[in-house]
Design an enzyme around this catalytic site. Structure first.
Site, PDB file in Angstrom:
ATOM      1  N   SER A  46      31.930 -34.470  90.575  1.00  0.00           N
ATOM      2  CA  SER A  46      32.397 -35.553  89.716  1.00  0.00           C
ATOM      3  C   SER A  46      32.093 -36.879  90.395  1.00  0.00           C
ATOM      4  O   SER A  46      31.477 -36.906  91.457  1.00  0.00           O
ATOM      5  CB  SER A  46      33.880 -35.391  89.432  1.00  0.00           C
ATOM      6  N   LYS A  60      27.517 -44.275  81.212  1.00  0.00           N
ATOM      7  CA  LYS A  60      28.222 -43.014  81.443  1.00  0.00           C
ATOM      8  C   LYS A  60      28.559 -42.433  80.075  1.00  0.00           C
ATOM      9  O   LYS A  60      29.430 -42.941  79.365  1.00  0.00           O
ATOM     10  CB  LYS A  60      29.495 -43.247  82.259  1.00  0.00           C
ATOM     11  N   CYS A  96      66.141 -26.080  93.805  1.00  0.00           N
ATOM     12  CA  CYS A  96      65.927 -26.954  92.655  1.00  0.00           C
ATOM     13  C   CYS A  96      64.924 -26.300  91.700  1.00  0.00           C
ATOM     14  O   CYS A  96      63.760 -26.112  92.031  1.00  0.00           O
ATOM     15  CB  CYS A  96      65.412 -28.313  93.092  1.00  0.00           C
TER      16      CYS A  96
HETATM   17  S1  IVH Z   1      25.787 -38.322  87.535  1.00  0.00           S
HETATM   18  C1  IVH Z   1      26.985 -36.041  91.336  1.00  0.00           C
HETATM   19  N1  IVH Z   1      25.213 -39.775  85.437  1.00  0.00           N
HETATM   20  O1  IVH Z   1      30.357 -38.058  84.338  1.00  0.00           O
HETATM   21  C2  IVH Z   1      27.143 -36.863  90.142  1.00  0.00           C
HETATM   22  N2  IVH Z   1      27.135 -38.383  85.346  1.00  0.00           N
HETATM   23  O2  IVH Z   1      32.553 -38.148  86.328  1.00  0.00           O
HETATM   24  C3  IVH Z   1      26.541 -36.249  88.935  1.00  0.00           C
HETATM   25  N3  IVH Z   1      28.301 -38.444  83.206  1.00  0.00           N
HETATM   26  O3  IVH Z   1      30.500 -34.676  85.164  1.00  0.00           O
HETATM   27  C4  IVH Z   1      26.858 -36.985  87.706  1.00  0.00           C
HETATM   28  N4  IVH Z   1      26.949 -39.861  82.211  1.00  0.00           N
HETATM   29  O4  IVH Z   1      29.574 -35.297  82.884  1.00  0.00           O
HETATM   30  C5  IVH Z   1      26.066 -38.888  85.972  1.00  0.00           C
HETATM   31  N5  IVH Z   1      24.550 -41.072  83.650  1.00  0.00           N
HETATM   32  C6  IVH Z   1      25.392 -40.186  84.179  1.00  0.00           C
HETATM   33  C7  IVH Z   1      26.493 -39.682  83.460  1.00  0.00           C
HETATM   34  C8  IVH Z   1      27.357 -38.787  84.094  1.00  0.00           C
HETATM   35  C9  IVH Z   1      28.035 -39.115  82.079  1.00  0.00           C
HETATM   36  C10 IVH Z   1      29.465 -37.554  83.391  1.00  0.00           C
HETATM   37  C11 IVH Z   1      29.122 -36.167  83.868  1.00  0.00           C
HETATM   38  C12 IVH Z   1      29.922 -35.945  85.121  1.00  0.00           C
HETATM   39  C13 IVH Z   1      30.958 -37.007  85.009  1.00  0.00           C
HETATM   40  C14 IVH Z   1      31.393 -37.421  86.380  1.00  0.00           C
END
Ligand code: IVH
Length: 730
Positions: A100, A136, A462
């Protein structure tokens, strides 16, 4: 004559009144009906009857068998435990974990991110450092594995280690090529599956219409992300095919040869291979440029046609990415810059106190439900007593709340003008609202100051703490048992069926021995969903899910050491520290013995525990206190009769430094201390902050002082940075 008619139809006669003859006929009928319902459900994904009806049938079958054990059929439905798969999809272990991202919420966070990277890599302020910025996408991530150019497996992220194999469904997504030309022999492409807003609206309308027509309740999807996830996880690929799904590629897993030298060029390569990449992705030379691009994306957000929740920044050079590596579950080389939180105003109706697994009392605001950024919010955190006092938050107040992405909403401020006249300042309880024990603000051993959090001192007496511990035990990073979530745990605990973790693993045996009856969680005599004392429905635990639950529990009888340690709920020991202990001690017994021995501060065990990089006195105290408590040890012993923690994942044995304990001292010349440490850990070495008899190597640079002296006294092998580099390579 009427009575005769009734006997003709044994299905309406209560089990207690059936004759043997009727029972036999009834068992035959039930076997047939249940088998055909199973087929409709599992093989065609088209249930013919409701879950409640199905459960009523199976329950009736079971009751009759209990009354007439001799009449039990050979093809009895109650024996068909393994028939339906416990999960809908096959599991698929990722060759490279899917991680993540850490979040940034402000420009300052982004500047800090850059600073951290420069520091880690030892780059001066003027050295070039480029990034990519990509939206993202708010969908679900997918790993696509190609071998010799052909799509072999498509898997969801799952818990990051293991996902679900959804290959059949992915074949129906137009954006995803099934064959690639000029691709590495092994190539895993990662990206996001999502649904366009317009298509999402249309899908919901269509589902609603179908519901009217065939009378079946299709719940509309709450948002495009749920719609995408729900569509991808359809058992029938024809349903997935009828749903509009799209895919953007942005990352990769295992590759048999490098794709390029920069993140940017990987994206270009993906595009050449036939994937869609996001048109708003950009290569930026500075943080200022990143932030400008962030503002541009933010301005276009509403007109994109799909949901995004921020911008992801990644270090462009892949050699830098590799050196930066990962901390816990997120890369050091990337960050997600989230869009600002959305706010709303509502009335705070009540302040409740929640008791956590370590006794922490957390005040929670119960709100008049309000929509914030498309999500209905009815609870928000108030953090602690100080927070409430500082802002003078009272019951009945009109408050502003804020929700940022997946973070728990919080109460920001109070509108004092709208405060009811009779309102009184909130008084934080001095006793635990659940068990009545005193609640105290403990003193922090390092700072000597009273903690901001108030804690219930009731420990295992508890009920709230016990329940919270059980919930933690089954949580995602711990035992993660499918079908055993917070609601089930709460119900099982409330009923006294599960008092401690070991009890989870005896559920099947106790059910089979007739000591408990999990089926009654669902249905009363009339086959209706049972209500609990407060009138709320009991959690849905139907027959299918009970058998599946037993299977899911059995699957966890062997579990990784990290998960096992994390699951115990030791204070200050979460996933990260559990991993440290797992790799330091290797197996549970060693950890357990060390924890018991470490009670004596002068013991070798205590000193050894403190050599673990990242474990300080506070964490050690948490471990020692936990195992000092006889009730905890007994509970762990009972658990160990049911569950076997695996030995810690074998460290990279190919490395000459795997399993060795290393201390760095003095100035390093080719890399920063932080990088050296991370590299050593990546190779399976243990990095310690102090030299002891257990140290294998002291890597000493210029200016080494007391550590060097101690190493020489103890006869620890002292090497130079260059010698270390050779060892690390070999
Ligand atoms: S890179 C090691 N690029 O965000 C990192 N993730 O919070 C790999 N996501 O599970 C992820 N757009 O589902 C990356 N342009 C993007 C992204 C992206 C959406 C999501 C993805 C990941 C999550 C991480």
């Amino acid at each position: 004559m009427a009575a005769k008619k009734k006997t003709d139809d044994p299905s309406s006669i209560p089990v207690g009144k059936l004759t043997a003859e009727m029972a036999q006929a009834e068992l035959a009928r039930l076997a047939k009906t249940i088998a055909s319902a199973d087929e409709a459900y599992y093989e065609h994904d088209k249930p013919k009857i409701s879950d409640a009806e199905y459960d009523a049938l199976r329950r009736r079958n079971l009751l009759i068998e209990k009354r007439f054990p001799k009449l039990k059929r050979e093809d009895s439905p109650s024996d068909k435990v393994g028939a339906p798969p416990s999960a809908k999809f096959e599991k698929s272990k990722h060759a490279v974990a899917m991680l993540s991202l850490d979040n940034a919420f402000s420009d300052e966070d982004v500047f800090d991110f850059e600073k951290r990277i420069r520091r880690f890599l030892g780059l001066g302020e003027d050295a070039a450092l480029a990034f990519t910025a990509e939206p993202k996408i708010d969908g679900l991530s997918l790993n696509l594995r190609y071998e010799a150019g052909a799509l072999k497996v498509a898997a969801t992220r799952g818990d990051g280690e293991t996902g679900e194999n959804v290959t059949g469904n992915v074949l129906t997504i137009g954006d995803i090529p099934t064959t690639l030309k000029a691709a590495p022999d092994v190539l895993e492409v990662r990206g996001e599956v999502y649904m366009n807003l317009e298509e999402f609206e249309a899908l919901n309308k269509r589902l609603e219409k179908e519901a009217e027509e065939d009378g079946k309740a299709h719940e509309p999807f709450a948002n495009p992300r749920n719609a995408a996830a729900g569509s991808l996880r359809q058992l029938d690929a024809a349903i997935t095919a009828a749903r509009p799904l799209h895919f953007f590629a942005y990352s990769w897993g295992e590759v048999s040869e490098p794709l390029a030298q920069t993140q940017w060029d990987v994206l270009q390569r993906f595009e050449k291979l036939g994937f869609r990449i996001n048109p708003l992705a950009k290569r930026c030379e500075s943080v200022e440029e990143l932030l400008t691009h962030y503002r541009k994306i933010e301005a276009e957000r509403a007109s994109l046609g799909y949901d995004i929740d921020g911008v992801v920044y990644k270090v462009d050079r892949l050699d830098y990415q590799e050196r930066l590596g990962y901390v816990s579950r997120a890369p050091r080389w990337a960050i997600a810059h989230k869009f600002p939180a959305e706010k709303a105003t509502t009335v705070l109706e009540k302040i409740d106190i929640q008791v956590g697994r370590t006794g922490k009392l957390t005040p929670v605001a119960r709100l008049k439900p309000v929509t914030v950024g498309g999500v209905v919010v009815s609870n928000a955190t108030l953090h602690n007593a100080d927070y409430i006092e500082e802002k003078d938050i009272r019951e009945g107040d009109t408050v502003t709340i804020q929700r940022a992405g997946d973070v728990i909403p919080q109460v920001l401020e109070v509108d004092e003008k709208k405060r009811p006249k009779a309102s009184k300042p909130y008084k934080f309880p001095a006793r635990c609202p659940v068990c009545g024990s005193h609640a105290v603000n403990e003193e922090n051993p390092t700072t000597g100051k009273a903690d901001v959090d108030r804690r219930c001192t009731g420990g295992l007496i508890c009920a709230a703490q016990v329940e919270a511990r059980l919930k933690h035990f089954v949580s995602r990073q711990a035992f993660d048992i499918e079908g055993l979530g917070e609601k089930q745990i709460a119900a099982f605990h409330e009923e006294g069926i599960v008092k401690e973790p070991a009890d989870i693993f005896t559920l099947r045996a106790r059910q089979e021995a007739g000591e408990i009856d999990l089926y009654r969680y669902d249905l009363d005599e009339k086959g209706e969903r049972k209500k609990s004392k407060n009138g709320k429905e009991k959690p849905p635990t139907n027959l299918k899910s009970v058998q599946n639950l037993f299977d899911a529990i059995d699957e966890r009888r062997s579990i990784s050491l990290t998960r096992f340690i994390n699951a115990l709920g030791v204070r200050h020991v979460g996933e990260t520290n559990a991993r440290l202990f797992a790799s330091h001690y290797g197996d549970f017994k060693s950890f357990y013995d060390a924890a018991k021995e470490a009670r004596a501060p002068e013991s070798g065990a205590y000193q050894d525990m403190l050599t673990i990089d990242g474990v300080g006195a506070l964490v050690a105290r948490g471990v020692i206190d936990f195992f000092d408590e006889a009730r905890n040890r007994d509970a762990v012993d009972r658990l160990l009769k049911e569950v076997t923690p695996e030995k810690a994942a074998a460290v990279k044995t190919s490395s000459a430094v795997a399993g060795k304990t290393v201390v760095f001292t003095g100035t390093l010349e080719t890399m920063t201390r932080e990088e050296a440490k991370a590299q050593a850990q990546g190779l399976g070495a243990k990095v310690s902050g102090s030299v002891s008899g257990k140290t294998d190597y002291l890597v000493a640079g210029p200016g080494a002082g007391s550590k060097l002296k101690k190493a020489e006294e103890l006869g620890v092998k002292v090497i130079t940075e260059a010698e270390w580099a050779t060892l690390a390579k070999g």
